[in-house]
Design a protein around this motif. Structure first.
Motif, PDB file in Angstrom:
ATOM      1  N   GLN A 184       0.825  -1.204   0.000  1.00 37.20           N
ATOM      2  CA  GLN A 184       0.000   0.000   0.000  1.00 37.20           C
ATOM      3  C   GLN A 184       0.861   1.257   0.000  1.00 37.20           C
ATOM      4  N   ALA A 185       1.892   1.263   0.838  1.00 38.61           N
ATOM      5  CA  ALA A 185       2.774   2.432   0.905  1.00 38.61           C
ATOM      6  C   ALA A 185       3.512   2.636  -0.414  1.00 38.61           C
ATOM      7  N   LEU A 186       3.944   1.542  -1.016  1.00 39.97           N
ATOM      8  CA  LEU A 186       4.661   1.616  -2.289  1.00 39.97           C
ATOM      9  C   LEU A 186       3.773   2.193  -3.380  1.00 39.97           C
ATOM     10  N   MET A 187       2.534   1.686  -3.457  1.00 35.32           N
ATOM     11  CA  MET A 187       1.621   2.148  -4.508  1.00 35.32           C
ATOM     12  C   MET A 187       1.121   3.559  -4.245  1.00 35.32           C
ATOM     13  N   ARG A 188       0.998   3.932  -2.996  1.00 32.22           N
ATOM     14  CA  ARG A 188       0.603   5.303  -2.674  1.00 32.22           C
ATOM     15  C   ARG A 188       1.611   6.287  -3.252  1.00 32.22           C
ATOM     16  N   GLU A 189       2.883   5.890  -3.265  1.00 31.09           N
ATOM     17  CA  GLU A 189       3.937   6.760  -3.783  1.00 31.09           C
ATOM     18  C   GLU A 189       4.076   6.667  -5.295  1.00 31.09           C
ATOM     19  N   LYS A 190       4.092   5.437  -5.828  1.00 30.67           N
ATOM     20  CA  LYS A 190       4.409   5.231  -7.239  1.00 30.67           C
ATOM     21  C   LYS A 190       3.197   5.306  -8.158  1.00 30.67           C
ATOM     22  N   ALA A 191       2.024   4.980  -7.642  1.00 28.68           N
ATOM     23  CA  ALA A 191       0.821   4.945  -8.487  1.00 28.68           C
ATOM     24  C   ALA A 191      -0.370   5.462  -7.683  1.00 28.68           C
ATOM     25  N   PRO A 192      -0.409   6.748  -7.400  1.00 30.63           N
ATOM     26  CA  PRO A 192      -1.454   7.290  -6.512  1.00 30.63           C
ATOM     27  C   PRO A 192      -2.881   7.073  -7.002  1.00 30.63           C
ATOM     28  N   LEU A 193      -3.081   7.108  -8.320  1.00 31.39           N
ATOM     29  CA  LEU A 193      -4.435   6.876  -8.835  1.00 31.39           C
ATOM     30  C   LEU A 193      -4.869   5.444  -8.600  1.00 31.39           C
ATOM     31  N   ASP A 194      -3.965   4.497  -8.840  1.00 36.44           N
ATOM     32  CA  ASP A 194      -4.281   3.092  -8.569  1.00 36.44           C
ATOM     33  C   ASP A 194      -4.502   2.864  -7.082  1.00 36.44           C
ATOM     34  N   LEU A 200       1.881  -2.040 -13.464  1.00 33.80           N
ATOM     35  CA  LEU A 200       2.846  -0.941 -13.352  1.00 33.80           C
ATOM     36  C   LEU A 200       4.264  -1.422 -13.643  1.00 33.80           C
ATOM     37  N   ARG A 201       4.622  -2.579 -13.109  1.00 39.40           N
ATOM     38  CA  ARG A 201       5.960  -3.129 -13.339  1.00 39.40           C
ATOM     39  C   ARG A 201       6.177  -3.466 -14.811  1.00 39.40           C
ATOM     40  N   LEU A 202       5.125  -3.941 -15.483  1.00 37.86           N
ATOM     41  CA  LEU A 202       5.255  -4.370 -16.880  1.00 37.86           C
ATOM     42  C   LEU A 202       5.219  -3.206 -17.868  1.00 37.86           C
ATOM     43  N   THR A 203       4.498  -2.146 -17.522  1.00 38.19           N
ATOM     44  CA  THR A 203       4.284  -1.059 -18.492  1.00 38.19           C
ATOM     45  C   THR A 203       4.866   0.286 -18.063  1.00 38.19           C
ATOM     46  N   GLY A 204       5.077   0.457 -16.771  1.00 34.97           N
ATOM     47  CA  GLY A 204       5.515   1.748 -16.275  1.00 34.97           C
ATOM     48  C   GLY A 204       4.385   2.755 -16.177  1.00 34.97           C
ATOM     49  N   THR A 205       3.148   2.310 -16.417  1.00 31.35           N
ATOM     50  CA  THR A 205       1.978   3.191 -16.408  1.00 31.35           C
ATOM     51  C   THR A 205       0.941   2.659 -15.430  1.00 31.35           C
ATOM     52  N   GLN A 206       0.228   3.555 -14.790  1.00 30.96           N
ATOM     53  CA  GLN A 206      -0.795   3.133 -13.838  1.00 30.96           C
ATOM     54  C   GLN A 206      -1.934   2.402 -14.561  1.00 30.96           C
ATOM     55  N   MET A 207      -2.440   1.364 -13.936  1.00 34.70           N
ATOM     56  CA  MET A 207      -3.512   0.575 -14.539  1.00 34.70           C
ATOM     57  C   MET A 207      -4.755   1.433 -14.748  1.00 34.70           C
ATOM     58  N   THR A 208      -5.018   2.359 -13.840  1.00 37.51           N
ATOM     59  CA  THR A 208      -6.170   3.250 -13.976  1.00 37.51           C
ATOM     60  C   THR A 208      -6.122   4.023 -15.286  1.00 37.51           C
ATOM     61  N   GLU A 209      -4.925   4.453 -15.677  1.00 42.59           N
ATOM     62  CA  GLU A 209      -4.774   5.179 -16.937  1.00 42.59           C
ATOM     63  C   GLU A 209      -4.992   4.252 -18.131  1.00 42.59           C
ATOM     64  N   LEU A 210      -4.426   3.066 -18.071  1.00 44.69           N
ATOM     65  CA  LEU A 210      -4.545   2.131 -19.189  1.00 44.69           C
ATOM     66  C   LEU A 210      -5.984   1.668 -19.386  1.00 44.69           C
ATOM     67  N   GLN A 211      -6.746   1.559 -18.314  1.00 45.81           N
ATOM     68  CA  GLN A 211      -8.117   1.060 -18.421  1.00 45.81           C
ATOM     69  C   GLN A 211      -9.054   2.051 -19.097  1.00 45.81           C
ATOM     70  N   LYS A 212      -8.599   3.273 -19.302  1.00 44.22           N
ATOM     71  CA  LYS A 212      -9.432   4.246 -20.011  1.00 44.22           C
ATOM     72  C   LYS A 212      -9.709   3.794 -21.441  1.00 44.22           C
ATOM     73  N   THR A 213      -8.849   2.936 -21.985  1.00 36.88           N
ATOM     74  CA  THR A 213      -9.086   2.418 -23.332  1.00 36.88           C
ATOM     75  C   THR A 213     -10.294   1.508 -23.386  1.00 36.88           C
ATOM     76  N   TRP A 214     -10.729   1.020 -22.213  1.00 44.41           N
ATOM     77  CA  TRP A 214     -11.909   0.167 -22.164  1.00 44.41           C
ATOM     78  C   TRP A 214     -13.130   0.862 -22.745  1.00 44.41           C
ATOM     79  N   GLY A 215     -13.198   2.173 -22.585  1.00 42.42           N
ATOM     80  CA  GLY A 215     -14.371   2.896 -23.059  1.00 42.42           C
ATOM     81  C   GLY A 215     -14.565   2.813 -24.558  1.00 42.42           C
ATOM     82  N   LYS A 216     -13.566   2.345 -25.283  1.00 39.75           N
ATOM     83  CA  LYS A 216     -13.647   2.250 -26.734  1.00 39.75           C
ATOM     84  C   LYS A 216     -14.255   0.928 -27.195  1.00 39.75           C
ATOM     85  N   ASN A 217     -14.358  -0.031 -26.292  1.00 40.76           N
ATOM     86  CA  ASN A 217     -14.921  -1.321 -26.655  1.00 40.76           C
ATOM     87  C   ASN A 217     -16.440  -1.226 -26.772  1.00 40.76           C
TER      88      ASN A 217
END
Length: 310
Positions: free
Chosen positions: A145-155, A173-190
């Motif tokens: 929790q502490a790690l993600m609070r710092e590295k991925a606040p939106l997640d 985050l480890r695989l892409t360097g991007t927060q999952m919350t940001e990547l999931q925005k592409t879901w709206g296109k389905n």
């Protein structure tokens, strides 16, 4: 010969927050339309989590076949991928019997994946195993929790209280360097699948909160504490996913002397209400296709049936 989705009439998907009456409505609809119920609840899949997950009793099921309830042990990890595979098989089997699948539940991720397809986010089995071994336990979850609070606040803001989801977010985050919350925005296109019609049960906030409080009291009076104590004694207090079901942790605190009995119902009801609010936000933002049904409405099953005929 296999059949495409479009060859079948649409099946209903009944969604809503906890204590909104989804189960009773799904059973009424199944009775009305010769249907069978497919649960979309990530906790009702587990054997032994009965009272706390509000599983319908045999009597409440009214003779209607129910699927995806009690299909996993508490030591198993039941995820969205397994749910989608199991749900699609249930839907196909029910249709093959000439009956109507009635999907009902409140697990937003399961419902979104079933209706819009699985998310395209990357995964790594070796990395997931590493992260599970490190953080899928009570001792080290605060560290994650502490790690993600710092590295991925939106997640962290979105998944911070849910261990499995936060581990998944860290994996992405480890695989892409991007927060999952940001990547999931592409879901709206389905696009939503064409062979389903979704419905959201909408309650006034004050009335829903009161329903949650009353239901918590009834569940506690029906033996929920004994059920939780048996789970603790069996050593499942740190099971991978199941122990994260609403209320069990608070009951565990009560059994361990950290919480007074007179506080228990209010604590569980408050946590459940907070969860219900997050569910409502999810349904509003992730399911624009869903027909909103103001509750209570005694005609809800007939309204849904009419939409299916349209």
């Amino acid at each position: 010969m296999s059949s495409s989705r479009s060859e079948f009439s649409a099946f209903p998907v009944v969604m809503g927050p906890t204590a909104s009456g989804k189960t009773a409505l799904a059973i009424e609809l199944a009775l009305l339309r010769n249907g069978e119920v497919v649960s979309a609840d990530s906790m009702q899949v587990y054997r032994g989590l009965d009272l706390g997950t509000a599983k319908p009793t045999i009597k409440e099921q009214a003779g209607i076949p129910h699927h995806l309830i009690d299909v996993a042990d508490m030591t198993e990890k039941y995820d969205v991928f397994r749910f989608c595979a199991d749900a699609e098989k249930c839907i196909a089997d029910i249709r093959a019997r000439g009956r109507l699948p009635v999907v009902a539940g409140g697990t937003g991720l399961y419902l979104r994946a079933l209706l819009y397809g699985l998310d395209p986010l990357p995964a790594s089995e070796p990395l997931r195993k590493e992260l599970d071994e490190a953080y899928d336990n009570e001792a080290r979850f605060p560290e994650l929790q502490a790690l993600m609070r710092e590295k991925a606040p939106l997640d962290y803001q979105r998944f911070g209280l849910h261990r499995r989801k936060l581990i998944r977010a860290y994996e992405v985050l480890r695989l892409t360097g991007t927060q999952m919350t940001e990547l999931q925005k592409t879901w709206g296109k389905n696009e939503c699948r064409k062979d389903a019609r979704s419905f959201v049960l909408v309650w006034d906030n004050a009335e829903l909160r009161e329903r949650i409080f009353r239901r918590c009291g009834a569940m506690l009076a029906s033996g929920w504490i004994d059920e939780a104590e048996q789970i603790l004694r069996a050593g499942f207090h740190d099971a991978p996913t199941a122990w994260q079901a609403l209320g069990y942790r608070q009951i565990g605190d009560y059994l361990n002397g950290k919480l007074r009995r007179e506080e228990l119902q209010e604590r569980i009801a408050t946590a459940t209400w907070q969860f219900a609010r997050r569910q409502n936000t999810w349904f509003r933002t992730q399911h624009p296709e869903a027909v909103r049904i103001p509750m209570p409405d005694r005609r809800a099953a007939q309204i849904i049936a009419a939409h299916l005929r349209a």
